[in-house]
Design an enzyme around this catalytic site. Sequence first.
Site, short mmCIF file in Angstrom:
data_model
loop_
_atom_site.label_atom_id
_atom_site.label_comp_id
_atom_site.label_asym_id
_atom_site.label_seq_id
_atom_site.Cartn_x
_atom_site.Cartn_y
_atom_site.Cartn_z
N ASN A 181 -6.08 43.16 24.84
CA ASN A 181 -5.33 42.76 26.02
C ASN A 181 -4.00 43.51 26.08
O ASN A 181 -3.21 43.48 25.13
CB ASN A 181 -5.03 41.25 25.95
CG ASN A 181 -4.20 40.76 27.12
OD1 ASN A 181 -4.69 40.65 28.23
ND2 ASN A 181 -2.95 40.44 26.86
N GLU A 182 -3.78 44.22 27.18
CA GLU A 182 -2.51 44.87 27.50
C GLU A 182 -1.90 45.64 26.32
O GLU A 182 -0.76 45.38 25.90
CB GLU A 182 -1.53 43.84 28.06
CG GLU A 182 -2.06 43.20 29.34
CD GLU A 182 -1.08 42.25 30.02
OE1 GLU A 182 -0.05 41.91 29.40
OE2 GLU A 182 -1.34 41.85 31.17
#
Length: 504
Positions: A181-182
């Site tokens: 994630n990110e």
Amino acid sequence: MIFSLLVLSASAAPTIVIDASDVRPISPFIYGINNPDWKGIGRGVTLARQGGNRMTAYNWETNASNAGNDYHHQNDNYLGASNEPGWTVSNFLRPAQSHGAAAILTVPTAGYVAADKNGDGDVAKTPNYLSVRFLKSYAHKPGRLTYPPNTKDRAVYQDEFVAWVEKIKSNRTPVWFSLDNEPDLWGSTHQRIWPKNPTYAQIIANNVEFAMAIKRVAPKALVFGPANYGWQGFRRFQDAADANGRDFLNTYLDALHQAERKGRRRLLDVLDVHWYPEARGDNVRITDNNDKPGTAAARIQAPRSLWDPTYVETSWIADSLGKKPIELLPRIQTQIAQHYPGTKFAITEYNYGGGNHISGAVAQADVLGIFGRYGLFAACNWGLNPRDQMMLAGFDAFADFDRHGSRFGDLGLKVTGTNAEANSVYAALDSKNRRRMTIVAINKTGVPMPLTLSLRGFRARNVRAFAVTSDAYRTPRAASARVKTSVVTLTAAPFSVTTLELSK
């Protein structure tokens, strides 16, 4: 209720043409939510994502996680007090699949996961914290994959995690995997693990390694990546040290394409980015909890930046382009076509604000219509919950418009004659019942809007209509619409979303 920038003349009823012969499939997976509250939401949700910052250092063996800079960089039991391996994931996956939703699970790839649940603040207070408070997390486990996993070996293996998911999942709905994630924000969000943001080269090597591990144990599952946080992430990977002026998505897609050629196996199935609009009105970003007239007006227009070649929003993103249109979906779809053809496209986090303002309902509905029209494969709203009554009403205008399970069709139709500033119209047939047509008509202005919908290739006998307005959103109001063979007429209320269902 009048927003100063949105009162347009609507005295003449525009004729909008819907062509039932020009059909394009709409992906069923655009009606997604991150971490949905199934008690208050659920009937229309088709995709559930278990994502967010907490998943980056999630230890599936014990359910420990690290909060990153969201909360003091501490290890704790936020994701689950239970030490049963996979408890957090199984308790997410079971209700999602029982509600008929596909699922995206996050596979941690940052190299370390939380080793404890002490909840004692910043792990950096502990000497040698990286080796004491974290465990190494590996893509591949040497030897046999087991369940329960060995919790005494000071290591966590992600292929072992994926193999366990493959065994416990139901075959009723798909289960897919996201490459963390990110990562473009790890140097900030998870700086105890990654003191500096990864480079292009590092995240590409990381994603190739972990995608290979996933595909080895779940060859039929789709892999999503790289889950960029936003514009600067998927353009320059947050000014990575080796950017050298290169567009990140172009570089990433080229590299994953080359990895497929080398390994003779597709590793990336879905290009995944996050999109939180930077558009502003009354000097306020539309995603903020603020509904000033100018902010609401900007929110209603903001979905146009997903596609409209004539629309320039007020934002630093548009400024960085020389005050030109963003055209997000065509822009990225062109990159995919040029650098890794056949890759699907997803936006697994987005939110346009206005959770309890009619502008939030209008924007959310418009976004779903655009996602369907432009062929997005998957999408998940971040933050949508039962308290966001207006935004939820906009979502349900497609996903559950009569509150009894009726939803928008899955075969999108060509629509012409709309005015993007004043209105949007989306139409679809139903692949299981070609005698049924659904239409979503959005009035973006502060005055009633007469609409004439001319149907080509479809003759209707009956119509029912449901309108979401500023004073009718928990239960949409029955709207007045008339149909005479191939012509539908209605007057859309100010700032409203009206869903029509036609039948032969």
